[in-house]
Design a protein around this motif. Structure first.
Motif, PDB file in Angstrom:
ATOM      1  N   MET A   1      33.890  42.531 -10.638  1.00 37.64           N
ATOM      2  CA  MET A   1      32.867  41.715 -11.307  1.00 37.64           C
ATOM      3  C   MET A   1      32.129  42.556 -12.345  1.00 37.64           C
ATOM      4  SD  MET A   1      29.758  39.575  -9.510  1.00 37.64           S
ATOM      5  CE  MET A   1      30.717  38.747  -8.266  1.00 37.64           C
ATOM      6  N   ILE A   2      31.965  42.020 -13.507  1.00 41.89           N
ATOM      7  CA  ILE A   2      31.262  42.725 -14.587  1.00 41.89           C
ATOM      8  C   ILE A   2      29.819  43.014 -14.156  1.00 41.89           C
ATOM      9  CG2 ILE A   2      30.437  40.625 -15.746  1.00 41.89           C
ATOM     10  CD1 ILE A   2      31.142  41.977 -18.421  1.00 41.89           C
ATOM     11  N   GLU A   4      25.737  43.460 -14.227  1.00 39.79           N
ATOM     12  CA  GLU A   4      24.682  42.653 -14.854  1.00 39.79           C
ATOM     13  C   GLU A   4      24.220  43.282 -16.161  1.00 39.79           C
ATOM     14  OE1 GLU A   4      21.433  41.099 -12.729  1.00 39.79           O
ATOM     15  OE2 GLU A   4      22.648  40.348 -11.063  1.00 39.79           O
ATOM     16  N   LEU A   7      26.801  42.697 -19.015  1.00 38.66           N
ATOM     17  CA  LEU A   7      26.785  41.312 -19.476  1.00 38.66           C
ATOM     18  C   LEU A   7      25.535  41.045 -20.302  1.00 38.66           C
ATOM     19  CD1 LEU A   7      28.061  38.491 -19.490  1.00 38.66           C
ATOM     20  CD2 LEU A   7      26.824  37.989 -17.390  1.00 38.66           C
ATOM     21  N   LYS A   8      24.420  41.629 -19.860  1.00 37.41           N
ATOM     22  CA  LYS A   8      23.157  41.438 -20.567  1.00 37.41           C
ATOM     23  C   LYS A   8      23.276  41.959 -22.008  1.00 37.41           C
ATOM     24  CE  LYS A   8      18.238  42.369 -19.857  1.00 37.41           C
ATOM     25  NZ  LYS A   8      17.736  43.267 -20.876  1.00 37.41           N
ATOM     26  N   THR A  11      25.723  39.850 -24.114  1.00 36.06           N
ATOM     27  CA  THR A  11      25.190  38.517 -24.407  1.00 36.06           C
ATOM     28  C   THR A  11      24.092  38.596 -25.450  1.00 36.06           C
ATOM     29  OG1 THR A  11      25.605  37.879 -22.135  1.00 36.06           O
ATOM     30  CG2 THR A  11      24.130  36.487 -23.385  1.00 36.06           C
ATOM     31  N   GLU A  12      23.187  39.575 -25.254  1.00 36.03           N
ATOM     32  CA  GLU A  12      22.066  39.671 -26.190  1.00 36.03           C
ATOM     33  C   GLU A  12      22.533  39.988 -27.599  1.00 36.03           C
ATOM     34  OE1 GLU A  12      19.145  42.206 -24.374  1.00 36.03           O
ATOM     35  OE2 GLU A  12      18.238  40.477 -23.354  1.00 36.03           O
ATOM     36  N   LYS A  15      23.891  36.472 -29.057  1.00 34.04           N
ATOM     37  CA  LYS A  15      23.130  35.227 -28.966  1.00 34.04           C
ATOM     38  C   LYS A  15      22.623  34.701 -30.304  1.00 34.04           C
ATOM     39  CE  LYS A  15      18.656  37.217 -27.777  1.00 34.04           C
ATOM     40  NZ  LYS A  15      17.715  37.408 -26.669  1.00 34.04           N
ATOM     41  N   TYR A  16      22.619  35.553 -31.352  1.00 33.80           N
ATOM     42  CA  TYR A  16      22.132  35.043 -32.634  1.00 33.80           C
ATOM     43  C   TYR A  16      23.196  34.233 -33.365  1.00 33.80           C
ATOM     44  CZ  TYR A  16      18.045  37.787 -31.714  1.00 33.80           C
ATOM     45  OH  TYR A  16      16.909  38.274 -31.118  1.00 33.80           O
ATOM     46  N   LEU A  55      30.327  30.232 -22.691  1.00 32.23           N
ATOM     47  CA  LEU A  55      29.897  31.586 -22.356  1.00 32.23           C
ATOM     48  C   LEU A  55      30.039  32.412 -23.623  1.00 32.23           C
ATOM     49  CD1 LEU A  55      29.294  33.966 -20.378  1.00 32.23           C
ATOM     50  CD2 LEU A  55      31.752  34.130 -20.037  1.00 32.23           C
ATOM     51  N   LYS A  56      28.884  32.739 -24.224  1.00 32.69           N
ATOM     52  CA  LYS A  56      28.907  33.374 -25.530  1.00 32.69           C
ATOM     53  C   LYS A  56      28.671  34.871 -25.367  1.00 32.69           C
ATOM     54  CE  LYS A  56      26.408  31.081 -28.485  1.00 32.69           C
ATOM     55  NZ  LYS A  56      25.322  30.669 -29.392  1.00 32.69           N
ATOM     56  N   LEU A  91      35.172  36.605 -15.263  1.00 30.48           N
ATOM     57  CA  LEU A  91      33.871  35.980 -15.480  1.00 30.48           C
ATOM     58  C   LEU A  91      34.031  34.519 -15.908  1.00 30.48           C
ATOM     59  CD1 LEU A  91      30.815  36.572 -15.691  1.00 30.48           C
ATOM     60  CD2 LEU A  91      31.181  37.283 -18.045  1.00 30.48           C
TER      61      LEU A  91
ATOM     62  N   TRP B 201      27.592  35.743  -7.953  1.00 29.18           N
ATOM     63  CA  TRP B 201      27.936  34.987  -9.165  1.00 29.18           C
ATOM     64  C   TRP B 201      26.741  34.192  -9.655  1.00 29.18           C
ATOM     65  CZ3 TRP B 201      31.614  36.310 -12.175  1.00 29.18           C
ATOM     66  CH2 TRP B 201      32.805  36.855 -11.681  1.00 29.18           C
ATOM     67  N   LEU B 204      24.531  36.535 -11.452  1.00 32.13           N
ATOM     68  CA  LEU B 204      25.085  36.897 -12.757  1.00 32.13           C
ATOM     69  C   LEU B 204      24.843  35.771 -13.771  1.00 32.13           C
ATOM     70  CD1 LEU B 204      26.564  39.410 -13.701  1.00 32.13           C
ATOM     71  CD2 LEU B 204      28.727  38.213 -13.374  1.00 32.13           C
ATOM     72  N   TRP B 205      24.963  34.543 -13.297  1.00 28.31           N
ATOM     73  CA  TRP B 205      24.722  33.382 -14.162  1.00 28.31           C
ATOM     74  C   TRP B 205      23.261  33.320 -14.586  1.00 28.31           C
ATOM     75  CZ3 TRP B 205      26.053  30.063 -17.540  1.00 28.31           C
ATOM     76  CH2 TRP B 205      25.379  28.842 -17.704  1.00 28.31           C
ATOM     77  N   ASN B 207      21.288  35.826 -14.831  1.00 27.41           N
ATOM     78  CA  ASN B 207      21.146  36.943 -15.750  1.00 27.41           C
ATOM     79  C   ASN B 207      21.634  36.535 -17.145  1.00 27.41           C
ATOM     80  OD1 ASN B 207      21.099  39.778 -16.626  1.00 27.41           O
ATOM     81  ND2 ASN B 207      23.304  39.669 -16.421  1.00 27.41           N
ATOM     82  N   TYR B 208      22.751  35.838 -17.193  1.00 23.56           N
ATOM     83  CA  TYR B 208      23.283  35.367 -18.472  1.00 23.56           C
ATOM     84  C   TYR B 208      22.305  34.384 -19.116  1.00 23.56           C
ATOM     85  CZ  TYR B 208      26.080  32.956 -21.934  1.00 23.56           C
ATOM     86  OH  TYR B 208      26.509  32.398 -23.106  1.00 23.56           O
ATOM     87  N   SER B 211      19.495  36.141 -20.668  1.00 20.38           N
ATOM     88  CA  SER B 211      19.844  36.980 -21.824  1.00 20.38           C
ATOM     89  C   SER B 211      20.136  36.170 -23.079  1.00 20.38           C
ATOM     90  CB  SER B 211      21.080  37.827 -21.514  1.00 20.38           C
ATOM     91  OG  SER B 211      20.958  38.463 -20.285  1.00 20.38           O
ATOM     92  N   VAL B 212      20.651  34.980 -22.933  1.00 24.53           N
ATOM     93  CA  VAL B 212      21.110  34.234 -24.094  1.00 24.53           C
ATOM     94  C   VAL B 212      19.954  33.496 -24.786  1.00 24.53           C
ATOM     95  CG1 VAL B 212      21.744  31.996 -23.090  1.00 24.53           C
ATOM     96  CG2 VAL B 212      23.186  32.999 -24.874  1.00 24.53           C
ATOM     97  N   ASN B 213      18.813  33.446 -24.125  1.00 20.97           N
ATOM     98  CA  ASN B 213      17.630  32.795 -24.697  1.00 20.97           C
ATOM     99  C   ASN B 213      17.012  33.661 -25.804  1.00 20.97           C
ATOM    100  OD1 ASN B 213      15.433  30.961 -24.845  1.00 20.97           O
ATOM    101  ND2 ASN B 213      14.221  32.342 -23.575  1.00 20.97           N
ATOM    102  N   ILE B 214      16.444  33.017 -26.820  1.00 27.19           N
ATOM    103  CA  ILE B 214      15.711  33.761 -27.853  1.00 27.19           C
ATOM    104  C   ILE B 214      14.215  33.486 -27.647  1.00 27.19           C
ATOM    105  CG2 ILE B 214      15.339  34.093 -30.329  1.00 27.19           C
ATOM    106  CD1 ILE B 214      18.183  33.153 -30.822  1.00 27.19           C
TER     107      ILE B 214
END
Lengths: 415, 241
Positions: A1-2, A4, A7-8, A11-12, A15-16, A55-56, A91, B201, B204-205, B207-208, B211-214
């Protein structure tokens, strides 16, 4: 599993990117997991009001390019991580089966070299399709300057690909993204479009970008006016055959003397999207919307602004006007126009009928008659009503922490 | 006259046939406050009569039984009358009426159907499965409308290798895919033993999601507009640590 942390970071850095849509692909589930959803499907919404559909993430944020506006540029001091194709596949599968996501949006920094980065993207999507038997949506970013063979092969596995135009003119691109060139972005787009057409014409088996291509540009980091941006957009739709053009209003995430320190107004981004919709669904051309060196009005939406310049065409009678004319009435959208077409087959429509059908009349009433009746204002007086309707939506509660601009505009009532 | 029926389609059609000639008829499957001297009638499902009504209505509008089924799934408290008025309009008109959008009865029915099918679409996205020890998936939901079984085809096509249970906790029923067939069964409570990785899981979700929020572009009103708070209950991204 990747992990945290990994992934953070990945993803960050992704996200733009604005695009998140999962529409346009009707890929079937061929004995595995997942399928396409033509209309697209949102799985969650974040507090910034954006939807999570895919999932971006980036495969790697370790970049050799130095694009000024990007937080992952080579000379920026950020932690660098790279995910393995297996980590990403695992993932996607585990998120997908829990119904968290509709698929994958995979991008990458230019890791080591354009070819290496593109190859890693290709390895990942190929693995996902052939080893994990995943048939859900995949949106893949193209890496500029990558070998065309890699790009062509990737298109066999992805539902949609996109090259970001990044900036609306060649000069700005040279200045702010020195290693990218207009050719490195436009050539692969044209190549993919050509091959997609051939693939379709020959009715070959399998898939070749069923959801087509999109692109994105940053607005407000460089001086191009809206007129120029919309003409570029129009040619991307008409000539290059793109499905969508996304705009992201510039946000200063990194500091550079060549970049503005203030974010571009979100209102401008909003107006560009409104104009974009007019190009795609309402039969307008960029030339009708705004002159080449002009900007869209921030005060009036582009359709209202067009109608105010063309008052001689109004009012139109809703019981007789053809679809094309109805679509050009401010406040009447595609859904309302369709409802009117259907309903008037059975009965003569009046204003109360329109209201019941939930056709919004706040703006439209100045431009239509219903059963010969007119309830709008005349001539330039309309402008006041249209402006007032819009200003009300932008009313905000003042707070100590509002920025100066908001306070001023709230006090003066001017935008 | 008030006609009580049990909410099923057969019983609705039986009652519809009885009430059709009565202009003041009120049809209901819920409970209601009766006025003094109000006449009531409890309608029992009569398959033969229902069949007769169905046949007649289908001759006028081939799609009307699907519309009726959708309307009767609605959680709106006035759905019985909306369905009644809509079917009555079809009978009066002698043909399909769904595009007569300026007609009150039609409009009410179309809006009601739209709410039901829109909620189905929403749950295609907002439903969350958790993985049990056996590998089967379990998703609790609490929808406004009775739609659990309408979700089956979508997830079955998508996840054919995973048996799953979609549990409507409000209506105490479950839509089940056992790996071969789909069916609906009453289900009061479910005890689910989670798989070893499930919590990780979910973390992790979350966490995702964070993170994806601005954060500098907060728009909570827009977020809640797209995804009303009542749907958050079973979504891991909104559950505390």
């Amino acid at each position: 599993m990747i992990s945290e942390e990994k992934l953070k970071i990945l993803t960050e850095s992704a996200k733009y990117d604005v695009s998140c849509s999962s529409s346009g692909s009707n890929r079937k589930n061929e004995g595995g997991t997942g399928n396409g959803y033509v209309a697209g499907c949102c799985h969650s919404f974040t507090p910034d009001g954006r939807c999570i559909s895919l999932l971006k993430m980036l495969l790697s944020n370790d970049c050799i390019f130095r694009c000024k506006y990007c937080m992952s540029r080579a000379d920026s001091d950020v932690p660098r991580v790279t995910a393995t194709p297996e980590e990403v596949c695992e993932l996607v599968m585990d998120f997908y089966k829990r119904n968290y996501i509709e698929g994958l949006f995979l991008s990458s920094a230019v890791h080591r070299s354009p070819d290496y980065a593109m190859e890693q993207l290709l390895v990942t999507v190929k693995k996902l399709r052939t080893e994990y038997h995943f048939h859900g949506y995949i949106h893949l970013k193209g890496i500029p300057h990558a070998d065309e063979k890699l790009v062509r092969e990737a298109a066999l596995y992805a539902d949609r690909m996109s090259y970001n135009i990044e900036l609306p003119s060649e000069q700005s691109l040279k200045l702010l993204a020195p290693q990218k060139s207009k050719e490195s972005l436009l050539l692969p787009m044209r190549q993919l479009q050509r091959e997609r057409n051939i693939f379709k014409a020959e009715k070959r088996k399998g898939h070749f970008l069923p959801a087509g291509q999109t692109t994105q540009m940053i607005v407000g980091a460089s001086p191009e006016p809206d007129g120029q941006i919309l003409r570029l957009t129009q040619s991307l739709y008409r000539v290059t055959g793109l499905k969508r053009v996304y705009y992201s209003s510039y946000m200063p995430v990194v500091h550079d003397s060549l970049l503005p320190e203030v974010p571009a107004g979100e209102r401008r981004e909003h107006r560009l999207y409104q104009a974009d919709w007019l190009l795609r669904f309402y039969g307008f051309s960029a030339e009708e919307i705004v002159e080449e060196d002009g900007n869209l009005s921030l005060e009036l939406d582009p359709k209202c602004a067009w109608a105010m310049r063309n008052l001689h065409l109004f009012p139109i009678e809703v019981n007789r006007a053809p679809l094309e004319a109805l679509l050009r009435v401010p406040g009447i959208g595609a859904r309302s126009a369709y409802k009117i077409l259907e309903a008037r087959k059975y009965t003569k429509l009046d204003f109360s009928g329109l209201k019941k059908m939930r056709v919004v009349l706040k703006r439209a009433r100045h431009f239509i008659t219903a059963g010969g009746k007119f309830y709008g204002a005349e001539g330039e007086a309309i402008r006041g009503y249209l402006g007032a309707a819009e200003a009300k939506q932008n009313a905000v509660q003042l707070s100590l922490f509002s920025d100066r601009e908001t306070v001023l505009s709230a006090l003066t009532g001017e935008l | 006259m008030i006609y009580f029926y049990d909410g099923t389609q057969t019983s609705f059609l039986t009652a519809f046939l009885l009430a059709y000639g009565d202009a003041d008829a009120v049809l209901t499957s819920g409970s209601m406050q009766l006025a003094l001297g109000e006449e009531t009638r409890f309608v029992k499902a009569d398959p033969a009569r229902a069949k007769k009504a169905e046949k007649r209505l289908l001759a006028l509008d081939a799609g009307c039984m699907e519309d009726l089924s959708t309307l009767l799934r609605s959680g709106d408290c006035d759905r019985d009358m909306v369905a009644m008025n809509y079917m009555r309009r079809i009978a009066e008109q002698g043909g399909p009426v769904r595009n007569m959008l300026a007609d009150d009865a039609v409009l009410a029915a179309v809006e009601c159907m739209r709410r039901v099918s829109f909620e189905v679409h929403r749950f295609h996205g907002f439903l969350r499965f958790m993985e049990s020890e056996s590998g089967a998936l379990y998703a609790p939901i609490s929808p406004d409308n009775d739609i659990a079984d309408l979700l089956l085809p979508h997830f079955r096509k998508r996840l054919p290798a995973y048996p799953f249970v979609i549990h409507d906790v409000r209506r105490k029923k479950a839509a089940v895919y056992d790996g071969v067939n789909t069916f609906v069964a009453p289900l009061e409570r479910a005890e689910v033993v989670l798989s070893a990785d499930e919590t990780a899981w979910q973390a992790l979700w979350k966490n995702y999601y964070r993170s994806v929020n601005i954060p500098s572009r907060e728009r909570l009103k827009q977020m809640r507009g797209y995804m009303p708070v009542r749907y958050w209950k079973f979504m891991p991204e909104f559950r505390g640590e």
